[in-house]
Design a protein around this motif. Structure first.
Motif, PDB file in Angstrom:
ATOM      1  N   TRP A   1      -2.005   2.641  -7.764  1.00 17.85           N
ATOM      2  CA  TRP A   1      -3.422   2.483  -8.090  1.00 17.85           C
ATOM      3  C   TRP A   1      -4.259   3.112  -6.975  1.00 17.85           C
ATOM      4  O   TRP A   1      -4.300   2.629  -5.858  1.00 17.85           O
ATOM      5  N   ALA A   2      -4.886   4.238  -7.301  1.00 21.55           N
ATOM      6  CA  ALA A   2      -5.792   4.895  -6.361  1.00 21.55           C
ATOM      7  C   ALA A   2      -7.190   4.320  -6.576  1.00 21.55           C
ATOM      8  O   ALA A   2      -7.720   4.375  -7.685  1.00 21.55           O
ATOM      9  N   ARG A   3      -7.758   3.789  -5.520  1.00 26.40           N
ATOM     10  CA  ARG A   3      -9.066   3.143  -5.672  1.00 26.40           C
ATOM     11  C   ARG A   3     -10.191   4.072  -5.206  1.00 26.40           C
ATOM     12  O   ARG A   3     -10.667   4.891  -5.973  1.00 26.40           O
TER      13      ARG A   3
ATOM     14  N   VAL B   1       0.032  -0.599  -4.575  1.00 21.92           N
ATOM     15  CA  VAL B   1       1.297  -0.256  -5.220  1.00 21.92           C
ATOM     16  C   VAL B   1       1.985  -1.530  -5.688  1.00 21.92           C
ATOM     17  O   VAL B   1       2.159  -2.470  -4.909  1.00 21.92           O
ATOM     18  N   TYR B   2       2.354  -1.568  -6.957  1.00 15.67           N
ATOM     19  CA  TYR B   2       3.151  -2.654  -7.510  1.00 15.67           C
ATOM     20  C   TYR B   2       4.522  -2.091  -7.850  1.00 15.67           C
ATOM     21  O   TYR B   2       4.632  -1.039  -8.473  1.00 15.67           O
ATOM     22  N   GLN B   3       5.567  -2.805  -7.465  1.00 14.97           N
ATOM     23  CA  GLN B   3       6.930  -2.401  -7.786  1.00 14.97           C
ATOM     24  C   GLN B   3       7.751  -3.610  -8.221  1.00 14.97           C
ATOM     25  O   GLN B   3       7.663  -4.667  -7.605  1.00 14.97           O
TER      26      GLN B   3
ATOM     27  N   ASP C   1       0.845  -1.188   0.000  1.00 15.54           N
ATOM     28  CA  ASP C   1       0.000   0.000   0.000  1.00 15.54           C
ATOM     29  C   ASP C   1       0.883   1.241   0.000  1.00 15.54           C
ATOM     30  O   ASP C   1       2.058   1.183  -0.384  1.00 15.54           O
ATOM     31  N   GLU C   2       0.334   2.354   0.455  1.00 11.88           N
ATOM     32  CA  GLU C   2       1.077   3.623   0.428  1.00 11.88           C
ATOM     33  C   GLU C   2       2.348   3.604   1.277  1.00 11.88           C
ATOM     34  O   GLU C   2       3.232   4.445   1.089  1.00 11.88           O
TER      35      GLU C   2
END
Length: 276
Positions: A36-38, A77-79, A16-17
């Motif tokens: 990705w803001a949901r 968040v994907y990294q 997440d953030e």
């Protein structure tokens, strides 16, 4: 959740953030990142530019960019790093050199309608399930899922982008032009150089870009100025040192371009950035 391979140094993580909060001011991402803001919007600063990510949308970032997290909650968040996924660079659509990262938009934001929100949520659930499978084929499955995510996002970007007004062949040329600029902008500042690399005339290149928001020369200049801004903000190099690093024999040449592009002298820009 984090996947890593010791022998290849491959890394892929979902969170997440909190993954974004760790970045210090002046620190490059170092990894490809999707934010990705949901249900809630988010605010970040990318290369000293404030960006608002509306709810139900995705922001794509490259390892070269500087990130500062401002606000946002319940983000996904994907990294991932090059070792994990970018072996597929040869594939223009799903690799790390694809149009999602090197198309005609910088830091693209992709909106998701109701149908896509459900589709991405379902894909995210599969990601979460796969992180629990600690077996020999986990890495391949995660790469396949990430490939699907990137393909879906690239398709949405292309449908939203103004570049849909040009053919796929011309869009591929735009992508190749951007990749060449990224590789050579510190030494080569003319459209003619990049046109030659693409076996095209400068006039042909300009005609192709006429349907986009930026001319090829503007893309080159914007990349030069972005690098100058990064170094003025995040390093202690002198104007002369920065100018030389970006391919100018005389610092005054960079200074004139910088002021023309930004409306501010390098000295004033650095001072204002330090105060802020």
């Amino acid at each position: 959740m984090k996947f890593s391979e010791f022998n290849t140094e491959a890394m892929f993580q979902i969170g997440d953030e909190s993954l974004l909060e760790k970045y210090r001011v002046g620190e490059q991402l170092g990894v490809f990142t999707f934010i990705w803001a949901r249900q809630n919007s988010a605010r970040v600063i990318v290369d000293n530019i404030p960006i608002r990510i509306p709810q139900h949308s995705i922001l794509a970032l490259t390892p070269l960019q500087f990130l500062q997290f401002e606000a946002g909650k319940d983000l996904i968040v994907y990294q991932f790093n090059r070792s994990f996924y970018c072996i597929q660079d040869h594939d223009k659509e799903v690799g790390c050199a694809g149009s999602l990262f090197f198309g005609d938009m910088y830091s693209p934001i992709i909106p998701l309608d109701d149908k896509e929100q459900k589709s991405y949520s379902a894909l995210h659930s599969v990601f979460i399930e796969e992180f629990e499978n600690k077996d020999a084929i986990q890495s391949e499955m995660l790469r396949m899922l990430l490939s699907r995510f990137i393909i879906k996002t690239t398709r949405l970007l292309k449908s939203e982008s103004a570049s849909e007004a040009i053919t796929d062949n011309k869009q591929e040329l735009v992508r190749q032009f951007n990749l060449l600029v990224e590789a050579h902008f510190k030494k080569e500042h003319s459209v003619a150089f990049y046109a030659g690399k693409l076996n095209k005339s400068p006039k042909t290149i300009s005609n192709i870009f006429s349907k986009l928001k930026k001319t090829p020369l503007k893309i080159i200049h914007d990349r030069i100025i972005l690098e100058a801004k990064r170094q003025f903000i995040y390093t202690n190099k002198t104007s002369k040192e920065i100018a030389y690093d970006i391919g100018f024999d005389d610092a005054s040449h960079l200074s004139r371009m910088f002021k023309k592009q930004t409306g501010s002298s390098p000295t004033h820009f650095r001072l204002k950035s330090t105060i802020n």
